[in-house]
Every structure is written in C-alpha cells, then in structure tokens.
Design an enzyme around this catalytic site. Structure first.
Site, short mmCIF file in Angstrom:
data_model
loop_
_atom_site.label_atom_id
_atom_site.label_comp_id
_atom_site.label_asym_id
_atom_site.label_seq_id
_atom_site.Cartn_x
_atom_site.Cartn_y
_atom_site.Cartn_z
N GLU A 265 -6.69 3.49 -0.29
CA GLU A 265 -5.94 3.16 0.93
C GLU A 265 -5.41 1.75 0.71
O GLU A 265 -6.20 0.84 0.47
CB GLU A 265 -6.88 3.25 2.12
CG GLU A 265 -6.18 3.10 3.43
CD GLU A 265 -7.04 2.36 4.40
OE1 GLU A 265 -6.60 1.28 4.84
OE2 GLU A 265 -8.15 2.83 4.72
N CYS A 302 -5.40 -2.73 8.14
CA CYS A 302 -4.33 -2.00 7.46
C CYS A 302 -3.51 -1.22 8.47
O CYS A 302 -2.45 -0.69 8.14
CB CYS A 302 -4.90 -1.09 6.40
SG CYS A 302 -6.17 -0.07 7.05
N1 LIG Z 1 -4.04 -2.44 3.38
C1 LIG Z 1 -5.29 -2.75 3.48
O1 LIG Z 1 -6.08 -2.05 4.04
C2 LIG Z 1 -5.78 -3.98 2.87
C3 LIG Z 1 -4.96 -4.79 2.13
N2 LIG Z 1 -5.43 -5.89 1.54
C4 LIG Z 1 -4.51 -6.71 0.74
O2 LIG Z 1 -5.18 -7.16 -0.43
C5 LIG Z 1 -5.11 -8.57 -0.55
C6 LIG Z 1 -6.36 -9.09 -1.23
O3 LIG Z 1 -7.48 -8.61 -0.52
P1 LIG Z 1 -8.72 -7.94 -1.22
O4 LIG Z 1 -9.54 -7.34 -0.19
O5 LIG Z 1 -9.40 -8.89 -2.09
O6 LIG Z 1 -8.09 -6.73 -2.02
P2 LIG Z 1 -8.05 -6.44 -3.56
O7 LIG Z 1 -7.30 -5.19 -3.74
O8 LIG Z 1 -7.60 -7.61 -4.32
O9 LIG Z 1 -9.60 -6.18 -3.92
C7 LIG Z 1 -10.31 -5.05 -3.47
C8 LIG Z 1 -11.35 -4.68 -4.51
O10 LIG Z 1 -10.71 -4.18 -5.67
C9 LIG Z 1 -11.04 -4.98 -6.80
N3 LIG Z 1 -9.83 -5.13 -7.60
C10 LIG Z 1 -8.72 -5.86 -7.32
N4 LIG Z 1 -7.80 -5.73 -8.30
C11 LIG Z 1 -8.33 -4.91 -9.21
C12 LIG Z 1 -7.88 -4.39 -10.45
N5 LIG Z 1 -6.70 -4.71 -10.95
N6 LIG Z 1 -8.69 -3.56 -11.12
C13 LIG Z 1 -9.91 -3.23 -10.63
N7 LIG Z 1 -10.39 -3.68 -9.47
C14 LIG Z 1 -9.62 -4.51 -8.76
C15 LIG Z 1 -11.51 -6.29 -6.23
O11 LIG Z 1 -12.41 -6.93 -7.10
P3 LIG Z 1 -12.36 -8.52 -7.27
O12 LIG Z 1 -12.28 -9.10 -5.91
O13 LIG Z 1 -13.60 -8.84 -7.96
O14 LIG Z 1 -11.15 -8.75 -8.08
C16 LIG Z 1 -12.19 -5.86 -4.96
O15 LIG Z 1 -13.49 -5.40 -5.23
C17 LIG Z 1 -4.87 -9.03 0.87
O16 LIG Z 1 -4.26 -10.26 0.93
C18 LIG Z 1 -4.03 -7.94 1.42
O17 LIG Z 1 -2.70 -8.16 1.07
C19 LIG Z 1 -6.74 -6.23 1.69
C20 LIG Z 1 -7.61 -5.49 2.43
C21 LIG Z 1 -7.19 -4.28 3.09
O1 LIG Z 2 -8.00 0.03 12.25
C1 LIG Z 2 -9.13 0.34 11.85
O2 LIG Z 2 -10.07 0.48 12.62
C2 LIG Z 2 -9.35 0.56 10.40
C3 LIG Z 2 -8.36 -0.20 9.64
C4 LIG Z 2 -8.56 -0.09 8.18
O3 LIG Z 2 -8.88 0.95 7.66
C5 LIG Z 2 -8.32 -1.26 7.37
O4 LIG Z 2 -7.85 -2.26 7.90
O5 LIG Z 2 -8.62 -1.22 6.16
#
Ligand SMILES: NC(=O)C1=CN([C@@H]2O[C@H](COP(=O)(O)OP(=O)(O)OC[C@H]3O[C@@H](n4cnc5c(N)ncnc54)[C@H](OP(=O)(O)O)[C@@H]3O)[C@@H](O)[C@H]2O)C=CC1
Ligand SMILES: O=C(O)CCC(=O)C(=O)O
Length: 523
Positions: A265, A302
């Site tokens: 996601e 998200c």
């Molecule tokens: N749409 C959504 O639901 C979300 C979006 N985000 C977006 O992600 C950005 C960073 O947030 P974050 O939560 O750290 O998300 P990331 O995608 O950077 O990290 C999530 C997990 O995936 C791992 N990971 C990241 N890149 C890789 C890769 N190339 N290969 C393997 N594993 C990887 C990370 O490990 P490690 O940290 O050790 O690199 C972490 O455990 C935010 O600024 C936002 O833009 C974040 C959260 C939710």
């Molecule tokens: O809106 C929620 O409760 C869940 C949102 C979500 O899945 C996320 O931000 O990663």
C-alpha cells in the site's frame, strides 16, 4: 519491561551485530536508548528457516487454536500497559489519545480475525459431489478449500506504529490464514516494535505453537528488507509505506526464480469531489470539516484528502472561506521522523514555488520537527498539463483543482492515478451528476464514500483499503478488514479423494462445521 534492542528469532532473542539503530524522540530528534542491533545474514537465515519449519504445522492448526492464538496476542499487547503507549508517543510524536485509540484498533483487529478464523468461511469450502450416472459423461467428485501460501514477510509502517506494524493488519491476517510471519521492524519505532514483538513471541509460547511462527528483525530496508523478500522460503509480502520502497520490493519479488506476490500500500492523494448542491447548501461547513481530516495525525495518513475537485464558482469560494479560516487556526504538529518532516517541507515548497499554483491558506507555524498545514489551488487545465501536481505530499497539505465545467471535472478524474479513496460531497439534487461520475470513480478507487473523508478506516468485513496502482501494488486486494486474509491464501482442489484423506473442512461429516458451498449453493 526493560528494552534490550534484541532481534526476536523464533523463541530466542539475540542482539544483531550488523550495526546499531536508535529510535529518535520525534519532538526533539534526540537519540533514544537502547541501541537496536541490526540483523545480519545469519539472523535472516535462521528466521526464514524457522518460519519454513513451522509452516506445515501451523497451517494445519485447529481453527480454534489459531483463534485463541490471535486473542492471546491481543491480550498480551494490552498487558504491556502504559509503557507501550508512552514509548510509542515518544518515538512517533503522535498524541497519547491517538496511540491509545490505535492500540484499541489493533487488538480489535486481532480479535476480529480470531472470529473470522472460527467462523471458517475464509476456507471457501466447496463441494461438487460426484455424479456417476451423469450422461454423456459421469462427473468426478471435486472439493476445494483455501490453504495458507507460506511464510509471509511483513514491513511495519511508520505512520501507524501499532495498527499497521508488528502486530497490525498484515501480521494478523497472515497468521489468521495460517502463515508464519517474519517482520522487518520499521526503524522509526524500534522500541514500540520490540514491546509488541515480545507480546507476539510470548503468545506463540503461551499457545504451545512452533517457535518459527513469528520472528522480528531490525535492520535497513535496502539490506535486510530486500534479503527477506528475496529469500526463497518467503511466499508473500505485506508492506505499507512509500511508492519507492513498495516498487523496489515489487521488483525484487518479481525477479526471484519463483516470483511472489507483494501487497504494497503506497501512494494515494484521495480526491474529494464537491458537487454543486452540496457547495451551495453548506460549502463553508464542508471546508471546516475538511481541515479536520487534513490535519488529523499531522496529515500522515495514506487516506489524507490531498486533492479537492469542484466546478469553480461561488459555492467553491464558500468552501475556501471555511477551509481557510479553519486552517488558520490549525496548530502545527510533530511529524513521525525528521526525514518525513523534511520530505513534507520539500513537497510544500515545490507546490509553493510552482508557477501554476497559488497558496490559499496556511496553518500555524510550529517548532523544529512540526509540519505546518497548507492549502493550494490550481486550474484544471494546469493540473492536467503538469502531472507532477498529482504527487503525494505526505502531510497536511492539499490542492484544490478548479474545473470550468462538468466535462473538465470528468477529465481531471479520468487523469488521476489509482486511489485508496474518493469522496463525494452531495445533496439529493446532485444525484444525477454523481451517477455520471460513478463509473470513473469505481475505475480509480478502492473505496467511494459520500459526505465524509477517507481518514479513519473502519476495520470491518465490507471494508476495502486498497485500490489500483499506485495506491497499492494489487488492486484486487485489501489490507484492512476481514477480506485481507485472502491475500495469504490459495485454493486447492481435491478430485475423487477418499474421505479419510480429505482435509477436515471437506470431509463428508463436516467435523469443523464450516460453511460450505455444495453444488454451488451455500449449505
Ligand atoms: N502512503 C502511505 O501510506 C505512506 C507513505 N509514506 C511515504 O513514505 C515516506 C517515508 O516514510 P517511511 O515510512 O519511512 O516509508 P518507506 O517506504 O521509506 O519505508 C517503509 C519500510 O520499507 C523499508 N524500505 C524502504 N525502502 C526500501 C527499499 N528500497 N527496499 C527495501 N525496503 C525498503 C524501510 O526500511 P528502512 O527504513 O530501514 O529503510 C521501512 O521498513 C513518507 O515521507 C511518505 O512520503 C509513508 C508511510 C505511509
Ligand atoms: O486512515 C486510516 O485509518 C488508515 C490509513 C492508512 O492505512 C495509512 O495511513 O497507512
């Protein structure tokens, strides 16, 4: 419980020696103790080997035993008490009430999956009895049930440190399906992860299950995360995070000699469509309610409403008035990590500096790692000509797209990428316009909602928290709600199998008493 910073490998704990990871106080950026030892190749090997060893036993556990296991995890999490809440607040900057609410959602989710397992319809048991006298050809006896796919790798999300992390929806649904889980803990909340991980590890022991049912590794995504997804014993992946992280894992999974599904996601801007009748009747009030959703959790959802679509005019101006007034009062809020804060500030700066974008309002200025909310606007023609305006800015920022007419609104909707949610604000007089939009909304989003906002996902059987790429990597699935279990199951059909050899769910006497579809009809 004193945190140790240890990896959880089956029933054992050991300190990783591939470098140190520290949680940070989200409000100050200061390092928190202890140091968490990153996993090396031997740790990964051991966790995957144990998961593979546990799989054939765990996937055939009694449904009742599996349900009790999920309930035991929930209870063990609650038993940690305030320590979990306090550590989570410090590591994430999320307010205490939010963390407590999320803990409730997490344990509720585990209990809902326990009920799902007990009820048994996730097995999709089907029986098409033999018809030996059928002409011109007799029919064979065919029976189908779902089986677990194998060990699952779960990546904890930064923005939901409980509900989408170590014992969150991916883990709960994979365990419910009968899959052992190896978690790659998110480095932004390692202490929270250790506390919850130990609650799961203890539940494995409390319930007398094979130790390999659960392991948890700390370490960098690019090293240990990639290694986990590449390991041939892992058969599926659950992930919530960035588009770049999710697509990198999809590429690794697809390049394996045995490719596996990745349920990632990732990125969604969740358009909100304001129809004319609703704007005329209550534009200002919708604007105020929108700011509540936009700024919730510092906008780090998200499902955050990142795009507002409406036909330009007086009604839209009243929305802007309500939203701007509310936004002006919105306090800045601490963001999850310094990195996420920096990415947010850059995203806002990009919009602010865009020649076709106007800033309409801002929230209150905050401290060092706090995000300041913002609202921008652009014309539909400019939005269509500048695809970068669709990029998610993760935080409390949204863009209003002013459309000239209905045709342009349709065009903008047709141009947006796949979404988790699309919201419609309407009155009864808007139904005809809404009906015309529904086909494109269904094509674009996993959830279509009316007179509300997508933040705050209900964990329920009819929930879809998914959507076409890039909202997720597989728009046929959901990561929230009981249907999330389907991601970790696959159907097996048994033809003319003697009753004594059939799995219990398919035996003639139905000893598990699970719902079954017999000759196409639910019996
Ligand atoms: N749409 C959504 O639901 C979300 C979006 N985000 C977006 O992600 C950005 C960073 O947030 P974050 O939560 O750290 O998300 P990331 O995608 O950077 O990290 C999530 C997990 O995936 C791992 N990971 C990241 N890149 C890789 C890769 N190339 N290969 C393997 N594993 C990887 C990370 O490990 P490690 O940290 O050790 O690199 C972490 O455990 C935010 O600024 C936002 O833009 C974040 C959260 C939710
Ligand atoms: O809106 C929620 O409760 C869940 C949102 C979500 O899945 C996320 O931000 O990663």
């Amino acid at each position: 419980m004193a945190l140790t910073g240890d990896l959880l490998i089956g029933g054992a704990t050991r300190h990783g020696t591939a470098g140190d990871i520290h949680g940070l106080d989200a409000a100050t950026g200061e390092k928190l103790e202890p140091a968490f030892g990153a996993a090396g190749p031997d740790d990964l090997e051991k966790a995957c080997a144990l998961a593979a060893e546990a799989f054939p036993i765990f996937r055939e556990t009694d449904l009742e035993a599996r349900a009790v296991f999920l309930e035991t995890i929930a209870q063990n999490i609650m038993d940690i008490g305030d320590e979990l809440v306090q550590r989570c607040v410090t590591e994430t900057g999320l307010p205490q009430a939010r963390v407590e609410g999320e803990r409730g959602r997490t344990v509720g989710q585990l209990r809902l999956f326990a009920a799902t397992v007990r009820e048994g319809s996730f097995l999709e048991a089907r029986i098409d009895p033999a018809m030996p006298d059928r002409k011109p050809m007799p029919r064979v006896d065919l029976r189908l049930r779902n089986v677990a796919v194998g060990p699952v790798a779960v990546f904890g999300a930064s923005n939901f440190p409980l509900a989408f992390s170590v014992a969150g929806g991916d883990t709960a649904s994979a365990l419910a399906a009968g899959c052992p889980v190896v978690v790659k803990a998110h480095s932004a909340h390692p202490g929270t992860s250790e506390l919850v991980g130990k609650a799961v590890q203890k539940a494995v022991k409390d319930c007398g299950l094979h130790e390999g049912v659960f392991s948890m590794l700390f370490g960098s995504g690019r090293v240990i995360g990639q290694g986990l997804v590449a390991d041939p014993r892992i058969k599926a992946v659950g992930f919530t995070g960035s588009r770049s992280g999710g697509t990198a894992l999809m590429a690794t999974a697809a390049a394996r000699s045995e490719p596996i599904p990745v349920y990632a996601e990732m990125s969604s801007i969740n358009p909100v469509v304001l129809l004319g009748g609703a704007l005329a009747a209550r534009g200002e009030a919708i604007g105020k309610a929108f700011v509540g959703s936009l700024t919730m959790g510092a906008g780090q959802f998200c499902t955050n409403p990142g795009l507002i679509l409406a036909i330009d005019g007086e009604g839209l101006e009243s929305f802007v008035k309500g939203a701007s007034a509310a936004l002006g009062e919105a306090p800045a809020a601490t963001m999850l990590t310094p990195g996420i804060h920096e990415a947010y500030c850059e995203g806002v700066k990009r919009l602010d500096g865009h020649s076709q974008v106007q800033k309409l309002a801002e929230g209150k200025v905050g401290e060092k790692f706090q995000g300041q909310a913002a609202l921008f606007s652009t014309k539909a023609a400019d939005f269509l000509a500048n695809p970068e305006l669709q990029e998610e800015v993760f935080g409390s920022t949204s863009l209003i797209v002013r459309c000239a007419d209905e045709a342009e609104l349709q065009k903008v909707l047709g141009s947006v990428e796949g979404q988790l949610t699309i919201a419609l604000h309407m009155e009864e007089g808007d139904h005809d316009d809404a009906r015309k939009l529904l086909p494109v909304l269904e094509e674009k989003a996993g959830r279509i909602l009316v007179n509300g906002f997508g933040t705050g996902v209900e964990v329920a059987p009819a929930m879809v928290h998914g959507g076409p790429f890039p909202a997720t990597s597989d728009g046929r699935s959901t990561s929230v709600g009981t249907l999330a279990i389907a991601r970790f199951l696959r159907p097996v059909s048994y033809q003319d199998m003697p009753d004594a050899l059939l799995p219990k769910a398919l035996q003639e006497a139905n000893p598990l008493n699970v719902p079954r579809r017999i000759d196409g009809k639910l019996g």
